[in-house]
Design an enzyme around this catalytic site. Structure first.
Site: not given
Ligand code: 4NP
Length: 150
Positions: A7, A13, A120
């Site tokens: 991800c 995720r 997300d």
């Molecule tokens: P992930 O979620 O891609 O599912 O781990 C996110 C975690 C952090 C961020 C964006 C999405 N961020 O902008 O820091």
């Protein structure tokens, strides 16, 4: 079978997808996860992901975020992207067609060719994480059904 879950941050995720598959897969499979960014490198999964997984009996708190590396294309047989942004970021850096062909959208396991996204959940509440868990749990079950003898 060697499977990498990817991800953006590798804290929400893909740690859930990693934990669910590692919990259910044959023990000789290699399962890992990574982020298309290195923003959270070295961090534990988001507390909301840890709580969600723990509520379903799966421990993911030992995981640590790491960025995707180009060598992952050789290390893994299947590379699952959570959304189309992750998918295009991975296919764009793939060194050849064989590597690019390893990248798949995970929800296409249940809904072939529909290109559905795992949303997300980062900016939302706990409920978003529960929903993501349910989606990934079904996708992982379908992947295992089609890639094991039972
Ligand atoms: P992930 O979620 O891609 O599912 O781990 C996110 C975690 C952090 C961020 C964006 C999405 N961020 O902008 O820091």
């Amino acid at each position: 079978m060697k499977v990498l879950m990817v991800c953006l941050g590798n804290i929400c995720r893909s740690p859930l997808a990693h934990g669910i598959l590692a919990y259910k897969a044959p023990h000789n499979w290699r399962i890992d996860s990574a982020g298309t960014s290195g923003w959270h490198q070295g961090e534990r999964p988001d507390t909301r992901s840890i709580i969600t997984a723990k509520g379903r009996g799966i421990a993911i708190d030992e995981q640590r975020s790491r960025p995707f590396e180009i060598e992952d294309f050789d290390r893994f047989d299947v590379i699952f992207a959570m959304d189309s942004s992750n998918f295009s970021n991975l296919t764009r850096i793939a060194p050849n067609a064989e590597s690019a062909a390893k990248v798949k959208l995970i929800m296409n396991e249940i809904y072939p060719n529909e290109n559905r996204q795992v949303p997300d959940p980062y900016t939302g509440g706990q409920n978003g994480f529960e929903k993501v868990f349910d989606m990934l749990d079904l996708a992982v079950d379908e992947f295992l059904k089609n890639n094991t003898n039972g």
